[in-house]
Motif scaffolding. Structure first.
Motif, PDB file in Angstrom:
ATOM      1  N   HIS A  92       5.749  11.219  -5.909  1.00  0.00           N
ATOM      2  CA  HIS A  92       6.645  10.668  -6.924  1.00  0.00           C
ATOM      3  C   HIS A  92       7.996  11.388  -6.877  1.00  0.00           C
ATOM      4  O   HIS A  92       8.085  12.557  -6.492  1.00  0.00           O
ATOM      5  CB  HIS A  92       6.031  10.806  -8.316  1.00  0.00           C
ATOM      6  N   HIS A  93       9.019  10.676  -7.307  1.00  0.00           N
ATOM      7  CA  HIS A  93      10.379  11.213  -7.276  1.00  0.00           C
ATOM      8  C   HIS A  93      10.779  11.790  -8.629  1.00  0.00           C
ATOM      9  O   HIS A  93      10.355  11.306  -9.679  1.00  0.00           O
ATOM     10  CB  HIS A  93      11.374  10.113  -6.887  1.00  0.00           C
ATOM     11  N   PHE A  94      11.605  12.846  -8.590  1.00  0.00           N
ATOM     12  CA  PHE A  94      12.242  13.430  -9.775  1.00  0.00           C
ATOM     13  C   PHE A  94      11.214  13.795 -10.854  1.00  0.00           C
ATOM     14  O   PHE A  94      11.311  13.373 -12.006  1.00  0.00           O
ATOM     15  CB  PHE A  94      13.288  12.461 -10.341  1.00  0.00           C
ATOM     16  N   THR A  95      10.223  14.564 -10.460  1.00  0.00           N
ATOM     17  CA  THR A  95       9.170  14.974 -11.393  1.00  0.00           C
ATOM     18  C   THR A  95       9.348  16.422 -11.874  1.00  0.00           C
ATOM     19  O   THR A  95       8.627  16.862 -12.763  1.00  0.00           O
ATOM     20  CB  THR A  95       7.787  14.847 -10.725  1.00  0.00           C
ATOM     21  N   SER A  96      10.282  17.159 -11.287  1.00  0.00           N
ATOM     22  CA  SER A  96      10.517  18.551 -11.676  1.00  0.00           C
ATOM     23  C   SER A  96      11.882  18.678 -12.345  1.00  0.00           C
ATOM     24  O   SER A  96      12.715  17.770 -12.271  1.00  0.00           O
ATOM     25  CB  SER A  96      10.464  19.468 -10.442  1.00  0.00           C
ATOM     26  N   HIS A  98      14.153  20.682 -11.375  1.00  0.00           N
ATOM     27  CA  HIS A  98      15.105  20.737 -10.262  1.00  0.00           C
ATOM     28  C   HIS A  98      15.509  19.327  -9.831  1.00  0.00           C
ATOM     29  O   HIS A  98      16.698  19.044  -9.622  1.00  0.00           O
ATOM     30  CB  HIS A  98      14.477  21.491  -9.088  1.00  0.00           C
ATOM     31  N   GLY A  99      14.538  18.447  -9.709  1.00  0.00           N
ATOM     32  CA  GLY A  99      14.830  17.077  -9.295  1.00  0.00           C
ATOM     33  C   GLY A  99      15.619  16.305 -10.334  1.00  0.00           C
ATOM     34  O   GLY A  99      16.569  15.582 -10.009  1.00  0.00           O
ATOM     35  N   LEU A 100      15.238  16.450 -11.602  1.00  0.00           N
ATOM     36  CA  LEU A 100      15.921  15.724 -12.685  1.00  0.00           C
ATOM     37  C   LEU A 100      17.360  16.207 -12.848  1.00  0.00           C
ATOM     38  O   LEU A 100      18.288  15.397 -12.972  1.00  0.00           O
ATOM     39  CB  LEU A 100      15.155  15.892 -13.996  1.00  0.00           C
ATOM     40  N   LEU A 101      17.540  17.526 -12.851  1.00  0.00           N
ATOM     41  CA  LEU A 101      18.894  18.058 -13.000  1.00  0.00           C
ATOM     42  C   LEU A 101      19.720  17.766 -11.756  1.00  0.00           C
ATOM     43  O   LEU A 101      20.936  17.537 -11.847  1.00  0.00           O
ATOM     44  CB  LEU A 101      18.844  19.565 -13.253  1.00  0.00           C
ATOM     45  N   GLY A 102      19.059  17.739 -10.601  1.00  0.00           N
ATOM     46  CA  GLY A 102      19.765  17.384  -9.374  1.00  0.00           C
ATOM     47  C   GLY A 102      20.271  15.954  -9.402  1.00  0.00           C
ATOM     48  O   GLY A 102      21.396  15.673  -8.979  1.00  0.00           O
ATOM     49  N   LEU A 103      19.451  15.041  -9.913  1.00  0.00           N
ATOM     50  CA  LEU A 103      19.870  13.647 -10.041  1.00  0.00           C
ATOM     51  C   LEU A 103      21.034  13.523 -11.020  1.00  0.00           C
ATOM     52  O   LEU A 103      22.006  12.799 -10.757  1.00  0.00           O
ATOM     53  CB  LEU A 103      18.694  12.787 -10.514  1.00  0.00           C
ATOM     54  N   LEU A 154      17.386  26.502  -9.739  1.00  0.00           N
ATOM     55  CA  LEU A 154      16.052  25.933  -9.940  1.00  0.00           C
ATOM     56  C   LEU A 154      15.366  25.686  -8.599  1.00  0.00           C
ATOM     57  O   LEU A 154      14.146  25.847  -8.480  1.00  0.00           O
ATOM     58  CB  LEU A 154      16.149  24.631 -10.739  1.00  0.00           C
ATOM     59  N   GLY A 155      16.147  25.286  -7.598  1.00  0.00           N
ATOM     60  CA  GLY A 155      15.585  25.110  -6.260  1.00  0.00           C
ATOM     61  C   GLY A 155      15.098  26.431  -5.672  1.00  0.00           C
ATOM     62  O   GLY A 155      14.073  26.480  -4.997  1.00  0.00           O
ATOM     63  N   LEU A 156      15.840  27.512  -5.952  1.00  0.00           N
ATOM     64  CA  LEU A 156      15.436  28.828  -5.469  1.00  0.00           C
ATOM     65  C   LEU A 156      14.171  29.332  -6.161  1.00  0.00           C
ATOM     66  O   LEU A 156      13.475  30.205  -5.633  1.00  0.00           O
ATOM     67  CB  LEU A 156      16.570  29.838  -5.690  1.00  0.00           C
TER      68      LEU A 156
END
Length: 200
Positions: A92-96, A98-103, A154-156
């Motif tokens: 699934h996409h944008f579940t963390s 990091h993913g949500l803030l990245g989007l 968040l990625g780190l």
């Protein structure tokens, strides 16, 4: 028979290496976008240590635009690789966070770029002074940059990166976006926010 088996095994393993290797392009492109191109695009206007500080402001603006365009191109490639990688792996996409803030950061970067058009083509807006537009663009640009820095942090903190590097390397990696954010904040506030308070 041995050659056929080896050839078959190699053919079967290629997609696996492709899938595993595809993910690594996401941090590469995103780091290049935000930690290098966007940082350098803002530092173009720095009065301290910039190699082009003696150039006219209009030329600096064009260089800023080129660097920001490269930033967006790398960010789009980084987003595309992670979306495609998740698609290949059925995730699934944008579940963390990091993913949500990245989007969110990607969307804000796009809006920031559109909002910068009146700075290049001042005739697009009427009743707004160029100085006010620059101040608003710098302030919103700072917010955009800080969003990018938090997303990188968040990625780190992800399980993938913490398992990849040692403790000291992790702390050094975290220090990079933190120091960059402080430098950019100081530059923008010194150039615009502090100046506005002094004038008022």
């Amino acid at each position: 028979m041995h050659l056929n088996t080896h050839s078959h095994a190699h053919t079967q393993s290629c997609p696996l290496f492709f899938i595993l290797g595809l993910f690594s392009w996401h941090p590469f492109f995103m780091t290049l976008a935000f930690s290098f191109f966007m940082t350098e695009a803002i530092l173009v206007f720095s009065p301290h240590g910039s190699p082009i500080k003696s150039l006219p402001h209009k030329v600096k603006g064009r260089i800023h635009w080129v660097l920001q365009s490269l930033c967006e191109a790398c960010a789009v490639l980084g987003l595309g690789t992670i979306v495609f990688n998740k698609h290949l792996n059925g995730k699934h996409h944008f579940t963390s966070w990091h993913g949500l803030l990245g989007l969110l950061t990607m969307c804000v970067v796009g809006l920031q770029s559109l909002a910068a058009l009146p700075l290049m083509y001042h005739s697009l807006v009427k009743g707004w002074s160029l100085a006010k537009l620059k101040r608003y663009h710098a302030t919103s640009g700072l917010v955009t940059y800080l969003l990018g820095c938090v997303t990188v942090l968040l990625g780190l903190c992800s399980a993938w990166f913490t398992a990849l590097v040692g403790e000291y390397t992790w702390y050094l990696s975290v220090l990079c976006p933190v120091v960059s954010a402080l430098i950019i904040m100081n530059q923008v506030t010194s150039a615009y926010v502090a100046k506005k308070q002094f004038q008022s």
